[in-house]
Scaffold this motif. Structure first.
Motif, short mmCIF file in Angstrom:
data_model
loop_
_atom_site.label_atom_id
_atom_site.label_comp_id
_atom_site.label_asym_id
_atom_site.label_seq_id
_atom_site.Cartn_x
_atom_site.Cartn_y
_atom_site.Cartn_z
N VAL A 50 0.84 -1.20 0.00
CA VAL A 50 0.00 0.00 0.00
C VAL A 50 0.88 1.25 0.00
O VAL A 50 1.58 1.53 0.97
CB VAL A 50 -0.95 0.00 1.22
CG1 VAL A 50 -1.93 1.17 1.12
CG2 VAL A 50 -1.71 -1.33 1.33
N ASP A 51 0.84 1.99 -1.10
CA ASP A 51 1.64 3.21 -1.22
C ASP A 51 1.23 4.26 -0.19
O ASP A 51 0.05 4.40 0.12
CB ASP A 51 1.49 3.83 -2.61
CG ASP A 51 2.21 3.05 -3.70
OD1 ASP A 51 2.97 2.13 -3.37
OD2 ASP A 51 2.00 3.39 -4.88
N GLY A 52 2.23 4.99 0.29
CA GLY A 52 2.00 6.10 1.21
C GLY A 52 3.07 7.16 1.01
O GLY A 52 3.81 7.13 0.03
N GLU A 53 3.19 8.06 1.96
CA GLU A 53 4.18 9.13 1.86
C GLU A 53 5.61 8.62 2.08
O GLU A 53 6.54 9.11 1.47
CB GLU A 53 3.87 10.25 2.86
CG GLU A 53 2.64 11.06 2.52
CD GLU A 53 2.75 11.76 1.18
OE1 GLU A 53 3.81 12.32 0.86
OE2 GLU A 53 1.74 11.74 0.43
N ASP A 70 2.06 -10.18 -5.09
CA ASP A 70 1.93 -8.84 -4.54
C ASP A 70 0.74 -8.14 -5.18
O ASP A 70 0.53 -8.24 -6.39
CB ASP A 70 3.18 -8.00 -4.81
CG ASP A 70 4.41 -8.49 -4.06
OD1 ASP A 70 4.29 -9.41 -3.23
OD2 ASP A 70 5.49 -7.93 -4.32
N ILE A 71 0.00 -7.41 -4.35
CA ILE A 71 -1.10 -6.58 -4.83
C ILE A 71 -0.74 -5.13 -4.54
O ILE A 71 -0.64 -4.72 -3.38
CB ILE A 71 -2.43 -6.94 -4.14
CG1 ILE A 71 -2.84 -8.38 -4.48
CG2 ILE A 71 -3.53 -5.94 -4.54
CD1 ILE A 71 -4.07 -8.87 -3.76
N GLY A 72 -0.50 -4.36 -5.59
CA GLY A 72 -0.17 -2.95 -5.45
C GLY A 72 -1.42 -2.11 -5.24
O GLY A 72 -2.38 -2.23 -6.00
N VAL A 73 -1.37 -1.29 -4.20
CA VAL A 73 -2.50 -0.40 -3.89
C VAL A 73 -1.96 1.03 -3.92
O VAL A 73 -1.41 1.52 -2.93
CB VAL A 73 -3.13 -0.72 -2.52
CG1 VAL A 73 -4.37 0.15 -2.29
CG2 VAL A 73 -3.48 -2.21 -2.41
N PRO A 74 -2.09 1.71 -5.07
CA PRO A 74 -1.59 3.08 -5.17
C PRO A 74 -2.42 4.04 -4.31
O PRO A 74 -3.57 3.75 -3.97
CB PRO A 74 -1.73 3.41 -6.65
CG PRO A 74 -2.64 2.41 -7.23
CD PRO A 74 -2.67 1.23 -6.32
N LYS A 75 -1.82 5.17 -3.99
CA LYS A 75 -2.50 6.16 -3.15
C LYS A 75 -3.85 6.56 -3.72
O LYS A 75 -4.82 6.73 -2.98
CB LYS A 75 -1.62 7.40 -2.96
CG LYS A 75 -0.46 7.15 -2.03
CD LYS A 75 0.55 8.26 -2.01
CE LYS A 75 -0.01 9.56 -1.50
NZ LYS A 75 1.04 10.59 -1.32
N GLU A 76 -3.94 6.71 -5.05
CA GLU A 76 -5.20 7.11 -5.66
C GLU A 76 -6.32 6.11 -5.38
O GLU A 76 -7.49 6.46 -5.45
CB GLU A 76 -5.08 7.23 -7.19
CG GLU A 76 -3.90 8.00 -7.73
CD GLU A 76 -2.61 7.20 -7.73
OE1 GLU A 76 -2.50 6.18 -8.44
OE2 GLU A 76 -1.69 7.61 -7.00
#
Length: 137
Positions: free
Chosen positions: A53-56, A80-86
């Motif tokens: 999970v993307d973050g700052e 892996d499951i990518g979870v972008p900030k958007e």
């Protein structure tokens, strides 16, 4: 020790991302525990989904499913499951839930395909099990 058929782990890019996604993560893990273990593949005991999970602070900078790891010695396959900030910022609960469900369904198909490429057969009933489980989510 026996393993669950499906498992999930997560890495969060910052505190905010964990606060938003953690409730969904916990719900999914709870559902996976209900299913327990089942023999859908002779060589693999566990199908693992890893949320990135993307973050700052940390970003993995991908969306959807990547990085399949087949470990025959430890008898698992992971993706892996990518979870972008958007995907998690300013999204409603239904959109986040739908994204995670879609990624898990896609991810399972990709993991099974990767196993089949190694001539490892998986009972296709596993797709029904996951769909049935996620319908409660």
């Amino acid at each position: 020790m026996s393993k669950q058929l499906f498992s999930m782990s997560a890495q969060f890019g910052d505190r905010e991302s964990s606060q938003v996604i953690l409730p969904y993560f916990r719900e999914i893990k709870k559902l996976f525990k209900q299913l327990g273990e089942a023999g859908f593949c002779d060589q693999i005991d566990e199908f693992c989904f890893i949320l990135r999970v993307d973050g700052e602070i940390s970003q993995w900078e991908f969306e959807g499913c990547e990085n399949i790891d087949v470990d025959l010695k430890e008898r698992y396959v992971s993706i892996d499951i990518g979870v972008p900030k958007e995907m998690w910022q300013s999204q409603d609960e239904d959109a986040i839930r739908a994204y995670l469900v879609g990624c898990m369904q896609d991810g399972l198909q990709m993991m099974v395909r990767a196993l089949e490429e190694k001539n490892i057969q998986v009972n296709t009933q596993i797709f029904t099990e996951l769909s049935s489980l996620l319908s409660e989510y």
